[in-house]
Scaffold this motif. Sequence first.
Motif, PDB file in Angstrom:
ATOM      1  N   PRO A  52      -7.834   5.332   9.737  1.00 30.97           N
ATOM      2  CA  PRO A  52      -6.750   4.388  10.035  1.00 30.97           C
ATOM      3  C   PRO A  52      -7.024   2.955   9.606  1.00 30.97           C
ATOM      4  N   GLU A  53      -8.299   2.529   9.612  1.00 34.81           N
ATOM      5  CA  GLU A  53      -8.614   1.138   9.302  1.00 34.81           C
ATOM      6  C   GLU A  53      -8.672   0.857   7.801  1.00 34.81           C
ATOM      7  N   ALA A  54      -8.473   1.861   6.970  1.00 30.34           N
ATOM      8  CA  ALA A  54      -8.502   1.651   5.512  1.00 30.34           C
ATOM      9  C   ALA A  54      -7.389   0.687   5.105  1.00 30.34           C
ATOM     10  N   SER A  55      -7.622  -0.019   4.013  1.00 31.49           N
ATOM     11  CA  SER A  55      -6.680  -1.043   3.549  1.00 31.49           C
ATOM     12  C   SER A  55      -5.747  -0.483   2.485  1.00 31.49           C
ATOM     13  N   LEU A  96      -8.708   9.767   4.590  1.00 30.51           N
ATOM     14  CA  LEU A  96      -8.586   8.349   4.876  1.00 30.51           C
ATOM     15  C   LEU A  96      -8.614   8.106   6.376  1.00 30.51           C
ATOM     16  N   TYR A 110      -3.269   4.470   7.863  1.00 24.97           N
ATOM     17  CA  TYR A 110      -3.660   3.221   7.204  1.00 24.97           C
ATOM     18  C   TYR A 110      -2.428   2.442   6.742  1.00 24.97           C
TER      19      TYR A 110
END
Length: 355
Positions: free
Chosen positions: A323-326, A321, A30
Amino acid sequence: MTYNDTFIRACRKQETEQVPVWYMRQAGRYDPEYRKIKEKYSLLEISRQPELAAEITMMPVRKLGVDAAILYSDIMNPVASIGVEFDIVKNIGPVIEHPIRSAADVERLRPVDVEGDLGHILETIAILDKELEVPLITFAGAPFTIASYLIEGRPSKSYIRTKELMYSEPLVWEKLMDKLGDMVIAYLRAHVRSGGKAFQLFDSWVGALSPRDFEIFVLPTVSRIFAELSDLDVPKIYFPGVSSGELLPALSGLQADVIGLDWRVSLDEGRRRTGGKFAVQGNLDPYILTAPMELIKERAKALIDEGIREPGYVFNLGHGLFPEASLEKLSELTEFIHGYSKEALALRKAARPRS
């Protein structure tokens, strides 16, 4: 150096001024800075470079303000030392060149040589012990989860070959569990000796088993791991992975300090099912992080309110978590957890009757 021991105190069910937080896979994809590093090096290549692995471990502490670091490594790292050839393949995961399918395959597994084969990991821990101002959590994969990769040859949804060996060759299964248990014990003991301040045993996929099969085929080895490491004066966490709520009642005898919960079981119910013995960790659904910040904070607030009803609560996700988490949302969430929980704990303390 000011050392933040909030996480350690929460694991020991001691009073804290705020709820500590860390995130599983917090050093990961991320983070744009980490993604750039991964363009040059694989996970295994990074693990063999102590300075780089230590730097990646520290990134989320600096960027998010979390209360613990977790070692940048992989649960498969120690299996190379026992004689298993594997690779971490992009978009697949661990891939085993020669999967374990027979008694002879199990017999060929040798004892782990942590200092000889995995000294780079111990060096990373030693660097972090000097640099960090928060506790370092180290970790190992639990025997069932490691076995599932070794037997299937790669990640699986059904675990059919794993269960086939477990049911059809129980003595072979028991021997495999014993060898993997020995590996985990030696590996985690070396971590603590090198400076690890807590450890987590990841049993990510054991929720694929029924409670009866878990108690027969897996729990004896998990119990032995925690019993043999009970002399280590560090918090010990068992995370039985996703969809493991029905297994929780079987854990009450573990010599662990903390049980990690996924989002399918409430914190209250997790405490009830484990007899109220442990601190609990969790259990925000990771994919809530795709929601607007208002909803994320609403769900976090509800978890904090539930978690602080009893001593011993560590805020985390119910799994790792994605990968697309902010990064920005995680930073804001961490700040909110600290601020809201500090106020809520102060109010609870003020409301206590004075003796």
